[in-house]
Design an enzyme around this catalytic site. Structure first.
Site, mmCIF file in Angstrom:
data_model
loop_
_atom_site.group_PDB
_atom_site.id
_atom_site.type_symbol
_atom_site.label_atom_id
_atom_site.label_comp_id
_atom_site.label_asym_id
_atom_site.label_seq_id
_atom_site.Cartn_x
_atom_site.Cartn_y
_atom_site.Cartn_z
ATOM 1 N N SER A 174 45.573 40.800 18.778
ATOM 2 C CA SER A 174 46.034 42.185 18.658
ATOM 3 C C SER A 174 44.974 43.080 18.018
ATOM 4 O O SER A 174 44.996 44.297 18.236
ATOM 5 C CB SER A 174 47.375 42.269 17.927
ATOM 6 O OG SER A 174 47.308 41.751 16.621
ATOM 7 N N GLY A 175 44.085 42.529 17.212
ATOM 8 C CA GLY A 175 42.892 43.254 16.765
ATOM 9 C C GLY A 175 43.114 44.545 15.997
ATOM 10 O O GLY A 175 42.281 45.441 16.070
ATOM 11 N N GLY A 176 44.237 44.652 15.296
ATOM 12 C CA GLY A 176 44.462 45.861 14.498
ATOM 13 C C GLY A 176 45.177 46.968 15.251
ATOM 14 O O GLY A 176 45.376 48.063 14.710
ATOM 15 N N ARG A 192 48.469 39.919 13.344
ATOM 16 C CA ARG A 192 49.112 41.080 12.719
ATOM 17 C C ARG A 192 50.270 41.651 13.539
ATOM 18 O O ARG A 192 51.289 42.051 12.983
ATOM 19 C CB ARG A 192 48.068 42.169 12.457
ATOM 20 C CG ARG A 192 47.221 41.875 11.248
ATOM 21 C CD ARG A 192 45.944 42.659 11.262
ATOM 22 N NE ARG A 192 44.989 42.170 12.254
ATOM 23 C CZ ARG A 192 43.793 42.694 12.476
ATOM 24 N NH1 ARG A 192 43.409 43.762 11.806
ATOM 25 N NH2 ARG A 192 42.975 42.171 13.358
ATOM 26 N N LYS A 219 40.974 33.776 24.560
ATOM 27 C CA LYS A 219 41.651 34.741 23.672
ATOM 28 C C LYS A 219 40.762 35.968 23.508
ATOM 29 O O LYS A 219 39.925 36.038 22.592
ATOM 30 C CB LYS A 219 41.939 34.075 22.316
ATOM 31 C CG LYS A 219 42.561 35.014 21.290
ATOM 32 C CD LYS A 219 43.200 34.243 20.154
ATOM 33 C CE LYS A 219 43.670 35.174 19.056
ATOM 34 N NZ LYS A 219 44.538 34.509 18.073
ATOM 35 N N GLU A 232 37.643 32.464 21.582
ATOM 36 C CA GLU A 232 37.983 33.832 21.177
ATOM 37 C C GLU A 232 36.744 34.701 20.954
ATOM 38 O O GLU A 232 36.198 34.752 19.847
ATOM 39 C CB GLU A 232 38.834 33.799 19.890
ATOM 40 C CG GLU A 232 39.277 35.191 19.453
ATOM 41 C CD GLU A 232 40.140 35.208 18.188
ATOM 42 O OE1 GLU A 232 40.274 34.146 17.539
ATOM 43 O OE2 GLU A 232 40.656 36.268 17.853
ATOM 44 N N ARG A 280 45.833 40.708 3.441
ATOM 45 C CA ARG A 280 47.158 41.046 4.007
ATOM 46 C C ARG A 280 48.218 41.115 2.906
ATOM 47 O O ARG A 280 49.041 42.011 2.878
ATOM 48 C CB ARG A 280 47.578 39.997 5.031
ATOM 49 C CG ARG A 280 46.577 39.743 6.143
ATOM 50 C CD ARG A 280 46.778 40.632 7.358
ATOM 51 N NE ARG A 280 45.895 40.209 8.436
ATOM 52 C CZ ARG A 280 44.657 40.675 8.643
ATOM 53 N NH1 ARG A 280 44.148 41.613 7.866
ATOM 54 N NH2 ARG A 280 43.909 40.215 9.633
HETATM 55 P P1 13P Z 1 45.167 39.643 15.219
HETATM 56 O O1 13P Z 1 46.197 39.589 16.319
HETATM 57 O O2 13P Z 1 45.691 40.169 13.938
HETATM 58 O O3 13P Z 1 43.897 40.317 15.685
HETATM 59 O O4 13P Z 1 44.776 38.152 14.886
HETATM 60 C C1 13P Z 1 44.527 37.290 15.915
HETATM 61 C C2 13P Z 1 43.506 36.311 15.524
HETATM 62 O O5 13P Z 1 43.728 35.132 15.620
HETATM 63 C C3 13P Z 1 42.214 36.807 15.044
HETATM 64 O O6 13P Z 1 41.314 35.746 14.979
#
Ligand code: 13P
Length: 335
Positions: free
Chosen positions: A262-264, A293, A221, A179, A35
């Site tokens: 959010s996953g990108g 992100r 999550k 998650e 990042r």
């Molecule tokens: P993102 O929202 O960037 O996907 O990160 C969340 C997260 O905790 C990934 O493990």
């Protein structure tokens, strides 16, 4: 019968209190480097500390942020006022949490698939993290969509690890955030993502049930149901409808909240999707966010490692947090 742990239930509910969501600031060393590299920020221990210090000190942020997920290094670092980060957060009305998985490695015999490591010694690590002030935890498993994946074995192995982690977290009185992330990589359409996510969540909840996890004292999550990154985007309304349908089919009503990753997705898309879901209404859980992100891209880009940019970066962070807070009630109306 195991009696219900009331404090777990209260913490889980507080993390998804109306209008609030979670900041995922638990990037591992390789991830934060990736990042920072994007914005040419030097990846030093002090820069990592100063960056998190900037986020956590944002004025008024506890109006929108209920909890922060920390990384092992960060939970041991201090705010510039001298307080350890977990204490600083708690003093400001924010619940400190900790990422406890040790990341993913290749799953042997299953090319292209991953298993999450970190169960060995986890009971002892939980005891230490609890002493350091953590009240909730996170473990991420990933599933890749291709013609032949995810395999049943990959789903089973990861669901099993998620359940064992969740049991150990609850034993230590930390709320587990479970998650299971279905990755967006690929050209698949939204229908395929729906099928895979539904199947994965179904298996994960079976395993959680078999491991006697108290659903009232955990949070899910998940990833949203979207088209693959290399396919054309599905409309916002379709993402919202299919994600909700998938969750209704798989997530027990006793789970207090669902906090999306959010996953990108772009920051704007992540907010719009959450908003569209909450607008549909008639939802049995709190539907919130646990973005990395989608909350941090704007402030990191503004900060760039410069002290004189702290105020502007904090404004950018507060703005994204506020918009996602609005999305929790379906009241977000665009940027
Ligand atoms: P993102 O929202 O960037 O996907 O990160 C969340 C997260 O905790 C990934 O493990």
């Amino acid at each position: 019968m195991i009696s219900l742990n009331e404090s777990l239930k209260q913490t889980a509910q507080a993390l998804v209190a109306p209008g609030k969501g979670i900041l995922a600031a638990d990037e591992s060393h390789p991830t934060i480097k990736k990042r920072f590299d994007k914005f040419s920020i030097a990846d030093t221990e002090e820069n990592r500390r100063a960056y998190r210090d900037m986020l956590f000190s944002t004025p008024g942020i506890s109006r929108y942020i209920s909890g922060v997920i920390l990384f092992d290094e960060t939970i041991r670092q201090k705010h510039s006022n001298g307080a350890p980060f977990p204490k600083f957060l708690a003093d400001n009305g924010i619940i400190p949490g900790i990422k406890v998985d040790a990341g993913t490695v290749a799953l042997p015999n299953f090319p292209g698939e991953k298993i999450t490591e970190g169960l060995d010694g986890l009971r002892e690590r939980f005891a230490e993290y609890a002493k350091l002030g953590a009240r909730f935890a996170k473990w991420r498993a990933v599933f890749t969509i291709s013609d032949h994946t995810p395999s049943e074995y990959c789903i089973h192995a990861n669901a099993h690890a998620l359940a064992r982690y969740a049991a150990l977290a609850q034993e230590a009185s930390l709320v587990p955030i479970v998650e299971p992330e279905v990755l967006r990589d690929g050209q698949h359409d939204i229908a395929r993502c729906y099928d895979v996510t539904t199947h994965v969540l179904d298996r994960v909840f079976r395993e959680l049930h078999d491991y006697r996890i108290q659903f009232e004292g955990m949070l899910l999550k998940p990833s949203m149901v979207t088209a693959g990154e290399d396919a054309s985007d599905a409309p916002v309304q379709q993402v919202a409808e299919l994600t909700l349908r998938c969750l209704r089919d798989t997530v027990p009503a006793a789970v207090p909240g669902i906090v999306f990753l959010s996953g990108g997705q772009s920051s704007e898309a992540a907010t719009a999707h959450l908003n569209a879901m909450n607008k549909l209404g008639n939802i049995r859980w709190q539907l919130s966010f646990s973005y990395g992100r989608a909350l941090q891209d704007a402030p990191m880009h503004t900060w760039m490692g410069k002290t004189d940019k702290v105020g502007a970066a904090q404004k950018a962070f507060a703005r994204r947090a506020e918009l996602n807070s609005l999305a929790r009630t379906g009241k977000y109306s665009g940027e």
